[in-house]
Motif scaffolding. Structure first.
Motif, PDB file in Angstrom:
ATOM      1  N   ILE A 134       5.576  66.144  23.522  1.00 59.58           N
ATOM      2  CA  ILE A 134       6.317  67.405  23.519  1.00 59.58           C
ATOM      3  C   ILE A 134       5.915  68.309  24.680  1.00 59.58           C
ATOM      4  N   GLY A 135       4.798  67.990  25.339  1.00 58.58           N
ATOM      5  CA  GLY A 135       4.364  68.809  26.460  1.00 58.58           C
ATOM      6  C   GLY A 135       3.383  68.077  27.355  1.00 58.58           C
ATOM      7  N   SER A 155      10.031  69.531  24.755  1.00 59.13           N
ATOM      8  CA  SER A 155      10.776  70.030  23.598  1.00 59.13           C
ATOM      9  C   SER A 155      11.942  70.907  24.025  1.00 59.13           C
ATOM     10  N   THR A 156      11.706  71.784  24.998  1.00 56.84           N
ATOM     11  CA  THR A 156      12.755  72.698  25.467  1.00 56.84           C
ATOM     12  C   THR A 156      13.395  72.218  26.772  1.00 56.84           C
ATOM     13  N   GLY A 157      12.717  71.305  27.478  1.00 61.28           N
ATOM     14  CA  GLY A 157      13.198  70.833  28.769  1.00 61.28           C
ATOM     15  C   GLY A 157      12.745  71.681  29.940  1.00 61.28           C
ATOM     16  N   TYR A 181      12.839  74.973  36.261  1.00 59.32           N
ATOM     17  CA  TYR A 181      13.959  74.044  36.164  1.00 59.32           C
ATOM     18  C   TYR A 181      14.022  73.514  34.736  1.00 59.32           C
ATOM     19  N   VAL A 182      15.206  73.161  34.288  1.00 61.16           N
ATOM     20  CA  VAL A 182      15.374  72.629  32.938  1.00 61.16           C
ATOM     21  C   VAL A 182      15.906  71.202  33.010  1.00 61.16           C
ATOM     22  N   LYS A 183      15.181  70.293  32.382  1.00 58.09           N
ATOM     23  CA  LYS A 183      15.589  68.888  32.309  1.00 58.09           C
ATOM     24  C   LYS A 183      15.408  68.422  30.872  1.00 58.09           C
ATOM     25  N   LYS A 184      16.517  68.344  30.147  1.00 55.91           N
ATOM     26  CA  LYS A 184      16.458  67.982  28.735  1.00 55.91           C
ATOM     27  C   LYS A 184      16.746  66.491  28.530  1.00 55.91           C
TER      28      LYS A 184
END
Length: 211
Positions: A134-135, A155-157, A181-184
């Motif tokens: 998760i991290g 978990s959040t991306g 940056y967000v990578k889900k």
């Protein structure tokens, strides 16, 4: 006093039996940790084994998570991919720092390198019948030159990347950088950890992330 002694002897006996029952052949115990990992308020037992391969490769590592069901220990999950081998740390030697449990999260730490240092912290939660990553906190750099930190919440991306340059006189060190940056949608667990099959390139800084 005799009753207490007998109780402790019984508990220790059951614990030792659990270890022997699932212990890989030829291995030795590196570390044992107890803590609740699935939220039922009953401590699981986490055991890290050293498994000799050969003199050149050193020891492989197997982590096992045991769950007590009634009076019997069962194997909840095991993996030889989540913890690096004893000679994977470079000049500084064995990279494995420790495994801990905090607030129901399984935490595994590594540290290694030479003039170029690196550190890695993985956090796993038991969900979907597996221990899922998760991290991840990844740090690397050269002392008194520059340091990079990548904090990735799977978990959040969200990915938070920072680079801090101490020696600005050396052009090879580059400049201070920061990017979010967000990578889900990335799924990693104890079984497929450290295969470095996932590559992310941050669009602004072009920083490459392997996880």
């Amino acid at each position: 006093m005799k009753t207490i002694f007998c109780f402790l002897f019984l508990v220790l006996g059951i614990s030792c039996f659990a270890q022997k029952e699932f212990q890989p052949k030829g291995s030795v115990i590196n570390e044992t940790i107890d803590g609740d990992l699935d939220g039922d308020r009953i401590p699981e037992k986490v055991i890290v084994y050293d498994i000799p391969i050969n003199e050149e490769s050193g020891n492989a590592r197997e982590i096992q998570i045991l769950k007590k069901v009634g009076n019997k220990w069962t194997l909840l999950e095991k993996s030889r991919n989540a913890i690096l081998g004893s000679k994977d740390g470079g000049v500084m030697g064995d990279p494995y720092v420790n495994t801990t449990i905090k607030n129901g999260i399984l935490i595994i730490k590594h540290y290694g390198g030479s003039s170029w240092r690196w550190a890695d912290t993985d956090k796993y939660r038991f969900q979907n019948r597996h221990f899922e990553l998760i991290g991840n906190l990844s740090e690397s750099g050269r002392v008194f030159e520059f340091w990079k930190t990548i904090d990735f919440s799977l978990s959040t991306g969200q990915i938070i990347y920072t680079k801090t340059v101490e020696n600005t006189k050396d052009p090879e060190n580059g400049k201070n950088e920061t990017e979010k940056y967000v990578k889900k949608g990335i799924k990693i667990n104890l079984q497929n950890r450290n295969d470095k099959s996932v590559k992310i390139i941050l669009p602004k800084t072009r920083q490459e992330i392997f996880i």
